[in-house]
Design a protein around this motif. Structure first.
Motif, PDB file in Angstrom:
ATOM      1  N   GLY A 252       0.778  -1.225   0.000  1.00 38.16           N
ATOM      2  CA  GLY A 252       0.000   0.000   0.000  1.00 38.16           C
ATOM      3  C   GLY A 252       0.814   1.281   0.000  1.00 38.16           C
ATOM      4  O   GLY A 252       0.611   2.156   0.858  1.00 38.16           O
ATOM      5  N   GLY A 258      -5.208   0.602  -2.263  1.00 43.10           N
ATOM      6  CA  GLY A 258      -6.287  -0.345  -2.523  1.00 43.10           C
ATOM      7  C   GLY A 258      -5.820  -1.776  -2.629  1.00 43.10           C
ATOM      8  O   GLY A 258      -6.545  -2.705  -2.233  1.00 43.10           O
ATOM      9  N   LEU A 261      -5.476  -3.139   0.839  1.00 41.92           N
ATOM     10  CA  LEU A 261      -6.791  -3.300   1.459  1.00 41.92           C
ATOM     11  C   LEU A 261      -7.524  -4.506   0.901  1.00 41.92           C
ATOM     12  O   LEU A 261      -8.191  -5.246   1.644  1.00 41.92           O
ATOM     13  N   LEU A 262      -7.438  -4.745  -0.408  1.00 43.42           N
ATOM     14  CA  LEU A 262      -8.059  -5.929  -0.986  1.00 43.42           C
ATOM     15  C   LEU A 262      -7.496  -7.201  -0.353  1.00 43.42           C
ATOM     16  O   LEU A 262      -8.246  -8.126   0.001  1.00 43.42           O
ATOM     17  N   ASP A 288     -10.314   1.413   7.202  1.00 45.57           N
ATOM     18  CA  ASP A 288     -10.946   0.990   5.965  1.00 45.57           C
ATOM     19  C   ASP A 288     -12.455   1.122   6.152  1.00 45.57           C
ATOM     20  O   ASP A 288     -13.054   0.384   6.943  1.00 45.57           O
ATOM     21  N   GLY A 433      -6.301  -6.433  -9.353  1.00 45.37           N
ATOM     22  CA  GLY A 433      -6.571  -6.762  -7.960  1.00 45.37           C
ATOM     23  C   GLY A 433      -6.766  -8.230  -7.675  1.00 45.37           C
ATOM     24  O   GLY A 433      -6.799  -8.630  -6.501  1.00 45.37           O
TER      25      GLY A 433
END
Length: 507
Positions: A252, A258, A261-262, A288, A433
């Motif tokens: 990150g 992102g 976080l994914l 988040d 992602g």
């Protein structure tokens, strides 16, 4: 193959040859060509859907052509209108193929000289080339492949579609696109990875009365659904969040928060008791908003925590000096480690970091796509794709860790030379992602105590199966977002492990 006791074996060409030799050297050696031709003819009869229909059978110059002669003979005996196209020379056939050709002629069979004549076929049988093909198809064979692909009829390929390299799935110049492939003795990796699945259609395995694992122990397998049950145990009622581990995700950097976080969301929803997300970005979010359960910290602070049970590094990490320091700290830790994305790129350019991974005592898993694998091995991406199984094994042995070489038919490999192909997943996974989600799934399994080898296979299988479940519900393949697969993965894992609470009766 004890690592995957329920996985379907997969054999490379040299192993298939050894199986054939072992079978031929035993007492009452089986007539494998006759068995193969009969099995294929029975499937062709089913696919054609009724006697009397025209079936065009292509027989090449080798033993694949011999199989085709047997197919043609049986179909003619069953009153199909069989048109045989033979591309070789009878005088140059092997003894078995020559005998099959003579049996075809003795049955009243003829060799066609004009492809265009006669009525349209209801089925085409591709017996041009099998597992022995190494050269690119061109000239007359390219013309034949074009005819087969344009015949407007279902195509049944014998062993492998002509033009597909059996060990790698590469297209050798051009290749037949079959609706069905009947492969003999056992599965081959080229049917399962790279271009193979797009050309093979529905796979059918005809073992020809052999038990291949008894003749040659397999080194490869297809990852089966049972691996999910082996990854995690059913949860006890008497448990708490500390029972299921503390996973940390490091990554990150600015503009790439992102990705971390994914991965963190995937780790949380796949069962890790606590998930820390260590962000390199100085101005990263404090929480988040989608998953406030995640504990967001600065990356360096997370690495100093004492209670971690696994670590994943790479999603959105960047390639700064700070990223390099973070990777070094992760490599010298004694935690099970998942290395992805930019962490792989940093590893590729640093002798010092590669030395550290080579001396680790804790398990590590590398998750490269083909371009990242090429950087790690100092090759071109095309060289990696030329033989995906060999490339994955090379990585596993060079870095002494588990590896998944991602792509169509992802290949998992281990330093001891075992490997497995994953057949779950679909083109919807070609979106940003997806690799971050896989990293989070792997971290969750490791955090909960899954054995690293099992975690790798189970995570890769689960990731693809989740995407398949999403597509089955109408979410893709076009436009399938990586984050959408997480809930499907959670549902599949719970079903596999049997985590539904038993009904409790009150006395």
């Amino acid at each position: 193959m004890t690592r995957f006791p329920h996985g379907t074996p997969v054999y490379r060409t040299d192993e298939i040859r050894r199986i054939e030799a072992a079978a031929a050297g035993g007492p009452d050696a089986p007539r494998l060509m006759e068995r193969a031709g009969l099995a294929a003819a029975e499937l062709a009869r089913e696919l054609a859907g009724g006697t009397g229909k025209r079936i065009v059978v292509f027989a090449g110059p080798g033993n694949n052509g011999g199989d085709a002669f047997v197919v043609a003979r049986h179909l003619k005996h069953w009153w199909f209108d069989v048109r045989l196209v033979f591309t070789g020379e009878a005088a140059k056939l092997s003894a078995d193929a020559a005998a099959a050709f003579e049996a075809w002629r003795a049955a009243g069979g003829e060799v066609a000289t004009d492809l265009a004549s006669g009525r349209a076929p209801g089925l085409v049988v591709d017996g041009l080339f099998g597992i022995g093909l190494q050269r690119e198809l061109a000239g007359r064979y390219a013309v034949l492949v074009d005819w087969i692909n344009g015949a407007n009829a279902p195509v049944l390929a014998l062993d492998v579609p002509s033009g597909i390299e059996s060990d790698s799935g590469r297209v050798l110049g051009c290749a037949v696109r079959a609706a069905h492939t009947i492969t003999f003795i056992a599965l081959k990796p080229g049917l399962l990875t790279l271009d193979g699945p797009d050309h093979a259609g529905t796979l059918h395995v005809a073992p020809l009365g052999l038990e291949p694992p008894a003749l040659v122990p397999p080194r490869g397998a297809v990852i089966g659904e049972q691996v999910l049950q082996r990854a995690l145990a059913r949860r006890s009622l008497n448990s708490h969040k500390g029972s299921y581990g503390n996973a940390a995700i490091i990554g990150g950097a600015a503009g790439m928060v992102g990705a971390a976080l994914l991965a963190g969301r995937a780790a949380l929803k796949l069962g890790a008791g606590r998930v820390y997300v260590g962000l390199e970005a100085a101005d990263g979010p404090p929480v988040d908003p989608v998953r406030p359960e995640l504990m967001l910290r600065h990356a360096a602070d997370v690495l100093e925590l004492d209670a971690l049970t696994c670590l994943a590094i790479g999603p959105g990490l960047g390639q700064s000096d700070e990223a390099r320091r973070l990777l070094h700290a992760a490599l010298v830790s004694d935690l099970p480690l998942v290395i992805d994305a930019d962490a792989l790129n940093l590893l590729a350019v640093s002798d010092a970091l590669r030395e550290k991974i080579g001396t680790r005592t804790a398990a590590a898993i590398l998750t490269p796509h083909p371009a990242e694998a090429a950087r790690l091995l100092g090759l071109k991406t095309a060289e990696i794709q030329r033989d995906r199984v060999a490339s994955a094994l090379n990585l596993a042995q060079r870095f002494r860790c588990g590896v998944v070489l991602k792509g169509a038919g992802s290949v998992c490999a281990w330093p001891d030379g075992l490997w497995a192909v994953n057949t779950t997943g679909n083109p919807g996974m070609a979106s940003a992602g997806m690799g971050d989600v896989l990293t989070g799934i792997l971290a969750a399994l490791l955090a909960q105590g899954a054995a690293p080898d099992t975690a790798l296979a189970a995570g890769v299988y689960l990731h693809g199966a989740a995407a398949d479940a999403a597509v089955a519900q109408g979410k893709g393949p076009i436009g399938l977002a990586a984050g959408e697969t997480i809930d499907y993965a959670r549902a599949l894992m719970n079903k596999a492990v049997g985590c539904a609470l038993a009904h409790r009766h009150t006395p």
